[in-house]
Design an enzyme around this catalytic site. Structure first.
Site, PDB file in Angstrom:
ATOM      1  N   ASP A  11       0.870  -1.174   0.000  1.00  0.00           N
ATOM      2  CA  ASP A  11       0.000   0.000   0.000  1.00  0.00           C
ATOM      3  C   ASP A  11       0.915   1.236   0.000  1.00  0.00           C
ATOM      4  O   ASP A  11       2.115   1.132   0.293  1.00  0.00           O
ATOM      5  CB  ASP A  11      -0.859  -0.033   1.272  1.00  0.00           C
ATOM      6  CG  ASP A  11      -1.577   1.279   1.512  1.00  0.00           C
ATOM      7  OD1 ASP A  11      -2.239   1.761   0.588  1.00  0.00           O
ATOM      8  OD2 ASP A  11      -1.453   1.831   2.632  1.00  0.00           O
ATOM      9  N   ASP A  13      -0.229   5.151   0.837  1.00  0.00           N
ATOM     10  CA  ASP A  13      -0.490   6.174   1.865  1.00  0.00           C
ATOM     11  C   ASP A  13      -0.581   5.547   3.247  1.00  0.00           C
ATOM     12  O   ASP A  13      -1.369   4.635   3.481  1.00  0.00           O
ATOM     13  CB  ASP A  13      -1.784   6.923   1.542  1.00  0.00           C
ATOM     14  CG  ASP A  13      -1.637   7.712   0.265  1.00  0.00           C
ATOM     15  OD1 ASP A  13      -0.703   8.519   0.185  1.00  0.00           O
ATOM     16  OD2 ASP A  13      -2.436   7.491  -0.665  1.00  0.00           O
TER      17      ASP A  13
HETATM   18  C1  XBP Z   1      -5.216   6.302   0.524  1.00  0.00           C
HETATM   19  C2  XBP Z   1      -6.412   6.949  -0.017  1.00  0.00           C
HETATM   20  C3  XBP Z   1      -6.276   8.020  -0.998  1.00  0.00           C
HETATM   21  C4  XBP Z   1      -5.534   9.224  -0.471  1.00  0.00           C
HETATM   22  C5  XBP Z   1      -5.769  10.438  -1.327  1.00  0.00           C
HETATM   23  O1  XBP Z   1      -4.843   5.254  -0.315  1.00  0.00           O
HETATM   24  O2  XBP Z   1      -7.506   6.589   0.362  1.00  0.00           O
HETATM   25  O3  XBP Z   1      -7.578   8.410  -1.376  1.00  0.00           O
HETATM   26  O4  XBP Z   1      -5.986   9.534   0.820  1.00  0.00           O
HETATM   27  O5  XBP Z   1      -5.350  10.221  -2.633  1.00  0.00           O
HETATM   28  P1  XBP Z   1      -3.895   4.008   0.107  1.00  0.00           P
HETATM   29  P2  XBP Z   1      -6.274  10.667  -3.872  1.00  0.00           P
HETATM   30  O6  XBP Z   1      -3.783   3.928   1.596  1.00  0.00           O
HETATM   31  O7  XBP Z   1      -4.630   2.849  -0.505  1.00  0.00           O
HETATM   32  O8  XBP Z   1      -2.557   4.275  -0.543  1.00  0.00           O
HETATM   33  O9  XBP Z   1      -6.779  12.047  -3.563  1.00  0.00           O
HETATM   34  O10 XBP Z   1      -5.367  10.639  -5.075  1.00  0.00           O
HETATM   35  O11 XBP Z   1      -7.392   9.662  -3.949  1.00  0.00           O
HETATM   36 MG    MG Z   2      -2.971   3.201   3.361  1.00  0.00          MG
END
Ligand code: XBP
Ligand code: MG
Length: 253
Positions: A11, A13
């Site tokens: 993953d 973020d």
């Molecule tokens: C995290 C998310 C994303 C980010 C924002 O994704 O839910 O929506 O918060 O990015 P992960 P965007 O943990 O799966 O990496 O604004 O580009 O959606």
């Molecule tokens: Mg995440």
């Protein structure tokens, strides 16, 4: 005989870097200012908004639940798309300026796995441009090629907690779930990886430390480094820091 581990699926973020509070949230707020909207997403409010994955989906959720007074413009879908595109530009610029480092142990583990010819992939809800900006600014301009699949953003319509983004990554790699392990930081992320039948290692962050991670292989506070150990928060494992040997052991357990 048990399967041998073939690939690590990360993953982005919250797992590779702590991007939500000081990255995405700040970029959303900058886009609101640029669009002359008086919306401000505080750290606490953003924690509630994280219940919904995907930035465009999160803006809609905000308007449905927290700002119902806002009069939606006629072309609402276009409005959301433009606002989100602006947010992405702000976020990419922040990553290019190197504002958010990788979390402890992430670079070490990825480089060790790479040296051992372990296959690598990304599975994330965030926009592809964000992944590229973060990975290139932290691991170098060629690092995107280290990952044989970058499964990101709107590539699948159903975002996490649906399994689709992990299913997509597995299909592209031609691997089964029982040959891979996933790295996640949040409940929505783990629900997605588990629904794709992947064993999952969790490293929590400030927004996710209270989530219920039942079923995770192990829950750690971070991946840790030699000399700067991680804490095992849940799971019957002895891990001082997450290296490939520890990951393989957790996968086989
Ligand atoms: C995290 C998310 C994303 C980010 C924002 O994704 O839910 O929506 O918060 O990015 P992960 P965007 O943990 O799966 O990496 O604004 O580009 O959606
Ligand atoms: Mg995440």
């Amino acid at each position: 005989m048990a399967n041998e581990l073939q690939a690590l699926i990360f993953d982005v973020d919250g797992t590779l870097a702590d991007t939500e509070r000081d990255g995405h949230r700040v970029a959303f707020n900058a886009a609101f200012v640029a669009a002359k909207l008086d919306w401000v997403w505080s750290e606490a409010l953003y924690g509630e908004l994280l219940a919904v994955t995907g930035g465009k989906e999160r803006i809609r959720f905000y308007l449905e639940k927290f700002n119902t007074e806002f009069e939606k413009p006629a072309q609402f879908d276009k409005f959301i798309a433009a606002l989100h595109a602006s947010k992405t530009r702000h976020f990419v610029a922040m990553m290019q300026r190197g504002e958010i480092p990788l979390r402890p142990g992430v670079e070490r583990l990825i480089k060790e796995a790479r040296a051992a010819n372990m296959r690598l992939a990304i599975s994330t809800t965030t926009t592809p441009a964000n992944v590229e900006a973060l990975i290139s600014s932290t691991l170098g301009s060629d690092a995107m090629q280290w990952f044989e699949v970058i499964a990101a953003g709107d590539i699948v319509p159903a975002k996490k907690p649906a399994p689709d983004i992990y299913d997509y990554a597995l299909e592209k790699m031609g691997l089964q779930a029982n040959q891979c392990i996933a790295f996640e930081d949040s409940l929505n992320g783990m629900l997605s990886s588990q629904a794709a039948k992947l064993k999952t290692i969790i490293t929590v962050n400030g927004y996710t430390s209270e989530d219920d991670f039942s079923g995770a292989v192990v829950v750690l506070d971070q991946m840790g480094e030699p000399g700067a150990p991680c804490k095992v928060l849940q799971g019957n494992a002895e891990v001082t820091y997450l290296d490939l040997a520890a990951v393989k052991k957790l996968f086989q357990a």
